[in-house]
Design an enzyme around this catalytic site. Structure first.
Site, PDB file in Angstrom:
ATOM      1  N   ARG A   8       0.826  -1.223   0.000  1.00  0.00           N
ATOM      2  CA  ARG A   8       0.000   0.000   0.000  1.00  0.00           C
ATOM      3  C   ARG A   8       0.852   1.262   0.000  1.00  0.00           C
ATOM      4  NH1 ARG A   8      -3.524   3.002   4.140  1.00  0.00           N
ATOM      5  NH2 ARG A   8      -5.383   3.619   2.997  1.00  0.00           N
ATOM      6  N   ILE A  37      -7.192   7.412  -0.927  1.00  0.00           N
ATOM      7  CA  ILE A  37      -7.055   5.965  -0.989  1.00  0.00           C
ATOM      8  C   ILE A  37      -7.870   5.465   0.200  1.00  0.00           C
ATOM      9  CG2 ILE A  37      -4.815   6.112   0.220  1.00  0.00           C
ATOM     10  CD1 ILE A  37      -3.971   3.552  -1.179  1.00  0.00           C
ATOM     11  N   SER A  38      -8.782   4.508  -0.037  1.00  0.00           N
ATOM     12  CA  SER A  38      -9.743   4.126   1.001  1.00  0.00           C
ATOM     13  C   SER A  38      -9.069   3.462   2.190  1.00  0.00           C
ATOM     14  CB  SER A  38     -10.765   3.152   0.435  1.00  0.00           C
ATOM     15  OG  SER A  38     -11.394   3.706  -0.669  1.00  0.00           O
ATOM     16  N   GLN A  39      -9.830   3.393   3.265  1.00  0.00           N
ATOM     17  CA  GLN A  39      -9.377   2.702   4.475  1.00  0.00           C
ATOM     18  C   GLN A  39      -9.186   1.218   4.121  1.00  0.00           C
ATOM     19  OE1 GLN A  39     -12.357   2.954   7.511  1.00  0.00           O
ATOM     20  NE2 GLN A  39     -10.975   2.291   9.137  1.00  0.00           N
ATOM     21  N   PRO A  40      -8.055   0.610   4.478  1.00  0.00           N
ATOM     22  CA  PRO A  40      -7.788  -0.788   4.105  1.00  0.00           C
ATOM     23  C   PRO A  40      -8.910  -1.755   4.509  1.00  0.00           C
ATOM     24  CG  PRO A  40      -5.838   0.189   5.043  1.00  0.00           C
ATOM     25  CD  PRO A  40      -6.914   1.208   5.193  1.00  0.00           C
TER      26      PRO A  40
END
Lengths: 794, 250
Positions: B72, B98-101
């Site tokens: 990431r 970038i979205s939350q994992p």
């Protein structure tokens, strides 16, 4: 002040502005500490402070907007609170300089305090009015430049009044600077947050702002996208194969998108407007006479046209938006508002309803979040008179027998506003004497929107069958209907549990209060006295939600109320550190005036600040209910308050000469308490009796009603200041600082009190505080009052 | 006394600045690997807590492996790399994130893709979601409407060796017809409605997933199932373990 609402979200704009006002209080501390140095050189210091106010009001804003504060990241990013702190410290600088100039003037001209204070209030009053005019004429960023120039010119006026030797030079320099500023005005840009809807739209290639309009209701930006069409049809059915017509987007302060739709002669191309949840009432029976609340860009009018409505009345608050649809983009929209069946009314809906006796078969409210003071950064929690119990009753009064009121909202999970609205409708019906509200309510939801239908009558079997056909064909869900059973809920848009249906049933039970108390968000219906529809926060849920913040729980946090509490706490602590402690510590070094105890002065001026703002905020709220139009209401109430408080201040001088201090203060305090009490008891009745008179008359009546109250409220600050000042001029700075602090605190505290207990309680507290002032008044010689925050309200 | 206070203040400020600059430093690869494994454990815990809404105790092992394999930190700005393995969204410029994992993991799990699946993504963003998908399926097609982001993602995915991802710059409303139909469609770009052409390009039995909410806050996940008869059913999933009230037992 609304600049920050444009570049950021209003909640934090509110916090930043409130805290920046602490600059007023801080000036008291600084002057108190440096008085020995400053007073002997009053002239250059005064002129310098005013000049710095002018310079810093522009410079500090420009620097502040470069700080990468992002409200959405506050809980993710540890740097964000520091950014927030830096922003408000920067913005407090201009307030600090302005307040220092005023405070020093009080100290330098101790004998004319009442006169100076009167002029200060008169200036603030005319400023409130002027800023509204300026916002109609210029964009907010230009208004800021003009404000900076006004600050510089004030320094010139000061230099001439004080007959300084360098006044000619200063005049030339200021004129030169002003000319340069006006020339560069157009290149000063706002740095709008990239996460606002408008900024997101503008990222797309070929998209640009084609025109903008400014008014106190906000900046309207029309956006066109040449390469990628804008297609707005919220919650459109998944079964639909229709595509929206080409559209242009209109944003208000970068948010709240509405669309202008391309004109078409082929009505079938509007079919997508039949695929949204709020098309339901048109399928229950033919609606001839329709009232659209919040015309916006005209989508709901087009929907009514598609469904063959014969007469469509539409109400829109913002005249500039109407002008965009009708004139500027008239060719694009096909002059929608000029069609034979359409009549557009510019104004506020409650006002419209109180003036008109017309009845409709359908009243439509689709995702309306009316303008309110929060848009201009005044309050963190929206006050909304569109969704109160009284508002629902007003809509129902304008329905023909068997007519429908529909209200649509975005679906939030877990449900919040949809359920609060449902609870509000149940209460409104019950208060209207309807024993079985469940026979008149229908709630459906799509994957994104919910639509509540309230019927002025009982739903027939045919209507219920039509509703089922409508929802089944579009994969929408019934959430509540008179003959619905549990198995029917949660069919198409599946939730883990049928939470909407379950909640509706509980809200319809004989004792809904149990459920409301138990629910983790606040569903208590809003009323005109507690008009906080958007207040969903519950303290009891906070620990659970905070525990989940990293686990997807962020959107569960209701910021409005937390920001209010946060602002109050920060204001209290910062005030304590920056205002109270310096005044107290250093007070030991100076010789206290023994005849007037220090604590008494502190408490008196704190109470004056608290009481003034409590009464002012509550009165603004009461008069908004009467005048309806938020901008007119705030302008009228604030200007009248400030101007008449100024006159009161000046008059107090004469009164004291005749009656002495003690009698004058008691006369003013008792008058305030009596008038406030009278208004508390009688205003509501009075307003409903005169609801249908014309706007200019309403304004006249409002001025007549506010002026006596304001007149007396202008006295307690200057009276007390005049009593203490002959003993020790340093007391002026202390009083000023404490009062400034109290004003900031009280503005927030008044709103919190109103959220919990209603605005009437705010007035009662103000009355008690004013009575307390009589006891606290420093006996001896003289005094007067000050509403620091008042002037910044706009 | 005063002087020593000022001196101390300066030292504190200097230390704070130093710490601030250190946090922007990058780590060695094995350090990143270690942090990534810690993140995987955090995601596993969160999934267990949200099992009520997800209908499962743990996510597909293949999805978790993809999460453990994709670096990431390569998809975030250099200045934010030290935060790359915190379970939070990060800004990537152009008003995008970038979205939350954790959200990426459950979105990927919910669409139930297999090695032979063909997946369309609307809103490439950083390219992270596409990379996760590329670990699981044969072909990923992704469309981005913001040209510079599209270019960046294309170059990055190429550098990282993803040969089964095709990146296109353009309007996602009409999908990518020449590669349709798709077994799954991931829509990460906000939309007021679900474009009918996208629903048409979904195979019967296929799934579409859409996160709803702000850039930094995913409020819910919308999962659309296209039934074999072509009809649609949606599931609205709250990605958080929160019950607003207890439902009475019928």
């Amino acid at each position: 002040m609304n600049l920050f609402s444009i570049i950021q979200w209003h909640h934090f704009a509110y916090m930043i502005i409130s805290l920046a006002l602490l600059g007023y209080g801080i000036s008291g501390s600084v002057i108190f500490l440096l008085q020995g140095t400053l007073i002997p050189v009053y002239r250059p210091v005064y002129i310098g402070a005013v000049l710095l106010f002018g310079i810093s009001s522009l410079a500090c804003f420009l620097i502040a907007q470069m700080i990468p504060f992002n409200a959405e990241e506050v809980l993710w990013d540890v740097r964000q609170p520091f950014y927030l702190l830096t922003v408000f410290l920067l913005l407090s600088i201009p307030f600090f300089f302005a307040a220092s100039a005023i405070c020093l003037t009080f100290m330098a001209f101790r004998k004319s305090i009442a006169g100076i204070y009167a002029m200060d209030l008169l200036g603030a009053g005319s400023g409130s009015l002027l800023i509204i005019l300026l916002l109609y004429l210029f964009f907010p960023v230009k208004v800021l430049v003009l404000l900076a120039i006004a600050g510089l010119l004030a320094a010139v006026v000061g230099a001439w009044e004080l007959k300084t030797g360098y006044r000619h030079w200063l005049t030339a320099a200021v004129i030169g600077t002003a000319v340069v500023l006006i020339m560069v005005m157009s290149i000063i840009q706002l740095e709008v947050s990239p996460y606002k809807s408008q900024s997101q739209q503008l990222q797309i290639t070929g998209t640009g702002i084609i025109t903008e309009r400014s008014s106190p209701l906000g900046v309207l930006s029309v956006i066109e996208s040449r390469d990628v069409p804008i297609r707005h049809a919220p919650g459109m059915s998944l079964q639909s194969r229709t595509e929206p017509l080409p559209q242009m987007a209109v944003f208000t302060n970068g948010e709240g998108m509405t669309v202008l739709t391309e004109h078409t002669t082929d009505i079938s191309r509007l079919a997508y407007l039949d695929q949204v949840s709020w098309a339901l009432p048109y399928h229950l029976s033919q609606a001839e006479r329709v009232l659209v609340v919040g015309a916006g860009g005209g989508s709901d009018i087009l929907q009514a046209i598609y469904h063959n409505a014969g007469q469509i009345d539409a109400v829109e608050l913002n005249p500039q938006l109407v002008e965009l649809v009708q004139k500027d983009f008239g060719d694009f929209t096909g002059r929608l508002f000029e069609r034979d069946e359409v009549t557009i009314h510019i104004g506020e809906i409650r006002d419209f309803l109180s003036l008109k006796q017309d009845k409709y078969q359908l009243i439509q409210l689709v995702m309306v979040d009316g303008f309110n003071a929060s848009s201009s950064g005044l309050y963190a929690l929206n006050e909304s008179y569109i969704y109160t119990v009284e508002a629902i009753q007003a809509y129902l009064n304008h329905l023909e027998p068997n007519g429908y009121l529909t209200v649509s909202r975005w679906v939030k999970l877990p449900p919040r506003d949809t359920l609060k609205l449902f609870a509000t409708a149940v209460t409104a019906l019950k208060e209207n004497g309807i024993n079985k509200p469940e026979q008149r309510l229908l709630l459906i939801r799509s994957w994104q929107t919910s639509t509540l239908v309230v019927k002025n009558g009982i739903f027939s079997a045919n209507e219920l069958e039509a509703a089922r056909r409508f929802t089944n064909n579009r994969s929408f869900d019934l959430a509540c209907a008179p003959d619905m059973h549990q198995g029917e809920a949660n069919q198409y848009n599946k939730l883990t549990t049928p939470v909407f249906h379950d909640a509706c049933r509980k809200l319809l039970s004989p004792d809904p209060q149990d459920f409301i108390n138990q629910y983790k968000f606040n569903l208590q219906p809003a009323t005109d006295d507690r008009p906080f529809f958007h207040h969903f926060f519950k303290w009891t849920s906070l620990p659970e939600i905070m525990g989940l913040k990293d686990k997807g729980g962020m959107p569960l946090i209701e910021w409005g109320y937390l920001v209010l509490i946060g602002t109050l706490l920060i204001a209290f602590l910062l005030g304590l550190i920056l205002i109270v402690l310096p005044l107290k510590w250093m007070g030991r070094a100076h010789k206290d005036n023994r005849s007037i105890p220090y604590w008494r002065i502190l408490v008196y001026f704190f109470t004056v600040g608290l009481a003034f703002m409590f009464n002012e905020i509550a009165m603004i709220q009461k008069f908004i209910q009467f005048l309806h139009h938020p901008i007119f209401a705030i302008a009228v109430v604030l200007t009248t308050f400030l101007v008449f408080a100024g006159i009161g201040s000046k008059t107090s001088e004469q009164l004291v000469k005749r009656l002495g201090y003690k009698q004058t203060i008691w006369i003013s305090l008792l008058a305030i308490v009596l008038i406030s009490g009278g208004y508390l008891a009688g205003l509501q009745w009075f307003f409903s009796e005169f609801a249908s008179i014309t706007a200019p008359l309403k304004i006249l009546i409002s001025v007549l009603l506010i002026s006596p109250l304001a007149f007396f409220m202008g006295m307690p600050f200057p009276l007390a200041l005049a009593v203490i000042s002959p003993h020790d001029e340093s007391l002026i700075a202390r009083a000023w600082g404490i009062n400034g602090w109290a004003s900031v605190i009280s503005a927030v505290l008044a709103t919190i009190t109103a959220v919990h207990f209603g605005f009437s309680v705010v007035i009662v507290i103000a009355m008690l505080l004013y009575l307390m002032l009589g006891i606290l008044f420093p006996h001896q010689e003289s005094s007067r009052e000050q509403p620091t925050t008042t002037r910044h309200q706009l | 006394m005063k002087q020593s206070f000022s001196a101390r203040l300066i030292i504190y400020l200097f230390s704070a600045c130093l710490l601030g600059s250190v946090s922007g430093l990058t780590f060695a690869d094995d350090e990143y690997n270690k942090k990534r494994m810690e993140l995987i454990r955090v995601i596993e815990d969160d999934v267990r807590e949200t099992s009520l809404y997800l209908d499962k105790e743990e996510l597909d092992a293949r999805v978790m492996k993809a999460m453990a394999d994709v670096p990431r930190h390569e998809f975030v700005r250099k200045s934010l790399r030290s935060h790359a393995y915190e379970n939070r969204p990060l800004p990537i410029g152009y008003g995008q994130t970038i979205s939350q994992p954790y959200i990426v993991a459950i979105m990927t799990d919910l669409i139930k893709v297999k090695p032979g699946s063909r997946v369309l993504e609307i809103g490439t963003g950083s390219g992270y979601q596409a990379a996760i998908l590329a670990e699981l399926v044969d072909q990923v097609f992704t469309i981005e409407i913001i040209e510079p982001l599209s270019e960046q993602a294309r170059a990055l995915l190429k550098r990282l060796g993803y040969t089964n991802i095709q990146v296109k710059y353009g309007d996602g409303y009409y999908g990518w017809l020449e590669h349709a139909p798709y077994d799954a469609i991931v829509v990460t770009a906000a939309a007021s409605h679900i474009p009918p052409p996208l629903l048409d390009q979904l195979k019967p039995g296929g799934k579409m997933i859409i996160p709803v909410g702000g850039r930094f806050m995913t409020q819910e996940l919308l999962l659309i199932d296209k039934k074999p008869d072509g009809k649609h059913q949606t599931r609205q999933i709250l990605p958080v373990s929160f019950v607003p009230f207890t439902r009475e037992q019928e």
